[in-house]
Motif scaffolding. Structure first.
Motif, PDB file in Angstrom:
ATOM      1  N   ALA A   8      34.856  50.181  45.222  1.00  0.00           N
ATOM      2  CA  ALA A   8      36.190  49.573  45.243  1.00  0.00           C
ATOM      3  C   ALA A   8      36.085  48.063  45.441  1.00  0.00           C
ATOM      4  O   ALA A   8      36.801  47.294  44.797  1.00  0.00           O
ATOM      5  N   GLU A   9      35.193  47.635  46.316  1.00  0.00           N
ATOM      6  CA  GLU A   9      35.006  46.204  46.569  1.00  0.00           C
ATOM      7  C   GLU A   9      34.452  45.508  45.327  1.00  0.00           C
ATOM      8  O   GLU A   9      34.907  44.426  44.967  1.00  0.00           O
ATOM      9  N   ASN A  10      33.494  46.127  44.654  1.00  0.00           N
ATOM     10  CA  ASN A  10      32.935  45.547  43.427  1.00  0.00           C
ATOM     11  C   ASN A  10      33.991  45.449  42.337  1.00  0.00           C
ATOM     12  O   ASN A  10      34.057  44.446  41.619  1.00  0.00           O
ATOM     13  N   LEU A  11      34.818  46.482  42.212  1.00  0.00           N
ATOM     14  CA  LEU A  11      35.886  46.456  41.228  1.00  0.00           C
ATOM     15  C   LEU A  11      36.885  45.344  41.536  1.00  0.00           C
ATOM     16  O   LEU A  11      37.315  44.618  40.642  1.00  0.00           O
ATOM     17  N   ARG A  12      37.220  45.187  42.819  1.00  0.00           N
ATOM     18  CA  ARG A  12      38.144  44.121  43.222  1.00  0.00           C
ATOM     19  C   ARG A  12      37.560  42.755  42.871  1.00  0.00           C
ATOM     20  O   ARG A  12      38.251  41.893  42.339  1.00  0.00           O
ATOM     21  N   ARG A  13      36.281  42.559  43.131  1.00  0.00           N
ATOM     22  CA  ARG A  13      35.628  41.282  42.795  1.00  0.00           C
ATOM     23  C   ARG A  13      35.659  41.030  41.288  1.00  0.00           C
ATOM     24  O   ARG A  13      35.921  39.912  40.850  1.00  0.00           O
ATOM     25  N   GLU A  14      35.360  42.083  40.507  1.00  0.00           N
ATOM     26  CA  GLU A  14      35.381  41.939  39.052  1.00  0.00           C
ATOM     27  C   GLU A  14      36.763  41.533  38.563  1.00  0.00           C
ATOM     28  O   GLU A  14      36.896  40.670  37.697  1.00  0.00           O
ATOM     29  N   LEU A  15      37.792  42.169  39.119  1.00  0.00           N
ATOM     30  CA  LEU A  15      39.152  41.839  38.699  1.00  0.00           C
ATOM     31  C   LEU A  15      39.517  40.413  39.085  1.00  0.00           C
ATOM     32  O   LEU A  15      40.184  39.713  38.340  1.00  0.00           O
ATOM     33  N   MET A  16      39.088  39.985  40.267  1.00  0.00           N
ATOM     34  CA  MET A  16      39.374  38.612  40.696  1.00  0.00           C
ATOM     35  C   MET A  16      38.661  37.618  39.785  1.00  0.00           C
ATOM     36  O   MET A  16      39.225  36.602  39.411  1.00  0.00           O
ATOM     37  N   GLU A  17      37.425  37.897  39.412  1.00  0.00           N
ATOM     38  CA  GLU A  17      36.671  37.015  38.526  1.00  0.00           C
ATOM     39  C   GLU A  17      37.269  36.997  37.129  1.00  0.00           C
ATOM     40  O   GLU A  17      37.262  35.987  36.460  1.00  0.00           O
ATOM     41  N   LEU A  18      37.786  38.134  36.691  1.00  0.00           N
ATOM     42  CA  LEU A  18      38.336  38.237  35.354  1.00  0.00           C
ATOM     43  C   LEU A  18      39.520  37.308  35.169  1.00  0.00           C
ATOM     44  O   LEU A  18      39.651  36.647  34.156  1.00  0.00           O
ATOM     45  N   LYS A  19      40.387  37.225  36.141  1.00  0.00           N
ATOM     46  CA  LYS A  19      41.571  36.384  36.044  1.00  0.00           C
ATOM     47  C   LYS A  19      41.261  34.907  36.311  1.00  0.00           C
ATOM     48  O   LYS A  19      42.062  34.055  36.068  1.00  0.00           O
ATOM     49  N   ASN A  20      40.086  34.617  36.816  1.00  0.00           N
ATOM     50  CA  ASN A  20      39.723  33.254  37.173  1.00  0.00           C
ATOM     51  C   ASN A  20      39.467  32.391  35.942  1.00  0.00           C
ATOM     52  O   ASN A  20      39.778  31.213  35.934  1.00  0.00           O
ATOM     53  N   TYR A  21      38.890  32.959  34.901  1.00  0.00           N
ATOM     54  CA  TYR A  21      38.569  32.246  33.662  1.00  0.00           C
ATOM     55  C   TYR A  21      37.727  30.998  33.899  1.00  0.00           C
ATOM     56  O   TYR A  21      37.850  30.010  33.201  1.00  0.00           O
ATOM     57  N   ASN A  22      36.881  31.030  34.922  1.00  0.00           N
ATOM     58  CA  ASN A  22      35.955  29.922  35.217  1.00  0.00           C
ATOM     59  C   ASN A  22      36.643  28.569  35.273  1.00  0.00           C
ATOM     60  O   ASN A  22      36.259  27.626  34.581  1.00  0.00           O
ATOM     61  N   ARG A  23      37.637  28.457  36.085  1.00  0.00           N
ATOM     62  CA  ARG A  23      38.371  27.193  36.231  1.00  0.00           C
ATOM     63  C   ARG A  23      37.510  26.179  36.977  1.00  0.00           C
ATOM     64  O   ARG A  23      37.023  26.464  38.068  1.00  0.00           O
ATOM     65  N   PRO A  24      37.322  24.996  36.407  1.00  0.00           N
ATOM     66  CA  PRO A  24      36.525  23.978  37.103  1.00  0.00           C
ATOM     67  C   PRO A  24      37.314  23.376  38.259  1.00  0.00           C
ATOM     68  O   PRO A  24      38.512  23.113  38.143  1.00  0.00           O
ATOM     69  N   THR A  25      36.652  23.181  39.392  1.00  0.00           N
ATOM     70  CA  THR A  25      37.316  22.583  40.556  1.00  0.00           C
ATOM     71  C   THR A  25      36.664  21.266  40.965  1.00  0.00           C
ATOM     72  O   THR A  25      37.344  20.380  41.454  1.00  0.00           O
ATOM     73  N   ILE A  26      35.353  21.156  40.738  1.00  0.00           N
ATOM     74  CA  ILE A  26      34.605  19.954  41.097  1.00  0.00           C
ATOM     75  C   ILE A  26      34.038  19.321  39.826  1.00  0.00           C
ATOM     76  O   ILE A  26      33.474  20.007  38.977  1.00  0.00           O
ATOM     77  N   CYS A  27      34.187  18.025  39.680  1.00  0.00           N
ATOM     78  CA  CYS A  27      33.698  17.299  38.511  1.00  0.00           C
ATOM     79  C   CYS A  27      32.173  17.337  38.464  1.00  0.00           C
ATOM     80  O   CYS A  27      31.505  17.074  39.464  1.00  0.00           O
ATOM     81  N   GLN A  28      31.624  17.646  37.289  1.00  0.00           N
ATOM     82  CA  GLN A  28      30.169  17.685  37.116  1.00  0.00           C
ATOM     83  C   GLN A  28      29.576  16.283  37.043  1.00  0.00           C
ATOM     84  O   GLN A  28      28.393  16.095  37.300  1.00  0.00           O
ATOM     85  N   GLU A  29      30.389  15.306  36.706  1.00  0.00           N
ATOM     86  CA  GLU A  29      29.891  13.933  36.543  1.00  0.00           C
ATOM     87  C   GLU A  29      29.822  13.186  37.872  1.00  0.00           C
ATOM     88  O   GLU A  29      28.821  12.574  38.186  1.00  0.00           O
ATOM     89  N   CYS A  30      30.918  13.220  38.654  1.00  0.00           N
ATOM     90  CA  CYS A  30      30.957  12.392  39.865  1.00  0.00           C
ATOM     91  C   CYS A  30      31.219  13.180  41.143  1.00  0.00           C
ATOM     92  O   CYS A  30      31.176  12.603  42.234  1.00  0.00           O
ATOM     93  N   GLY A  31      31.537  14.470  41.033  1.00  0.00           N
ATOM     94  CA  GLY A  31      31.812  15.270  42.227  1.00  0.00           C
ATOM     95  C   GLY A  31      33.256  15.192  42.693  1.00  0.00           C
ATOM     96  O   GLY A  31      33.586  15.704  43.761  1.00  0.00           O
ATOM     97  N   GLY A  32      34.127  14.559  41.913  1.00  0.00           N
ATOM     98  CA  GLY A  32      35.545  14.463  42.272  1.00  0.00           C
ATOM     99  C   GLY A  32      36.269  15.784  42.049  1.00  0.00           C
ATOM    100  O   GLY A  32      35.694  16.768  41.595  1.00  0.00           O
ATOM    101  N   ILE A  33      37.549  15.771  42.345  1.00  0.00           N
ATOM    102  CA  ILE A  33      38.365  16.976  42.206  1.00  0.00           C
ATOM    103  C   ILE A  33      38.987  17.024  40.815  1.00  0.00           C
ATOM    104  O   ILE A  33      39.539  16.034  40.344  1.00  0.00           O
TER     105      ILE A  33
END
Length: 162
Positions: A8-33
């Motif tokens: 159940a915990e693994n399924l919950r994690r999968e569902l949470m990751e699925l809706k996330n769509y890999n949204r970037p939060t930290i800049c890869q260039e300078c570390g900003g938001i």
């Protein structure tokens, strides 16, 4: 933790990751938001570096390659086919008019281009939800001066001894 709880915990994690769509939060260039700008596009507040989440990547690819299949989009962008199908079901993406591919309505099975239900089933589904909500609201409102309680229902739980 039991194996059932772990599943159940693994399924919950999968569902949470699925809706996330890999949204970037930290800049890869300078570390900003990274700040959301719309349509899967993010911009660093410090250096103005642009980055896209999975939806933005898929959307940009489809704009350049209209009519591409889910497999072609997945292979070219690196976004999983499962995520692309979820975007279709969420009506974020739509299957091209001239495409041989299609989704099916989850209720009646007819062919649709996006979402989970065809127009007719979606209307019926929402009507049933509204009727259930209305019935629940009416049950919750009963007893406000229209009916008298009988027996011990509604009686005082405690009485004061003087």
């Amino acid at each position: 933790m039991s194996s059932r709880e772990e599943k159940a915990e693994n399924l919950r994690r999968e569902l949470m990751e699925l809706k996330n769509y890999n949204r970037p939060t930290i800049c890869q260039e300078c570390g900003g938001i990274m700040i959301f700008k719309g349509c899967g596009e993010y911009k660093c507040e410090d250096c103005n570096y642009m980055e896209y989440d999975d939806y933005g990547i898929v959307r940009n690819y489809i704009e350049r390659h209209s009519g591409a299949t889910t497999a072609q989009v997945s292979e070219a962008t690196g976004v999983s086919q499962k995520s692309i199908r979820e975007m279709l079901k969420e009506s974020r993406l739509e299957i091209a008019v001239n495409s041989n591919a299609f989704l099916t309505c989850e209720i009646c099975g007819s062919a649709i281009r996006s979402g989970r239900y065809c127009g007719r089933c979606e209307t019926a589904y929402h009507k049933s939800i509204e009727e259930k909500a209305r019935a629940a609201r009416n049950i919750n409102l009963s007893g406000f001066g229209t009916e008298r309680n009988t027996g011990e229902e509604g009686a005082k739980r405690f009485t004061r001894d003087r």
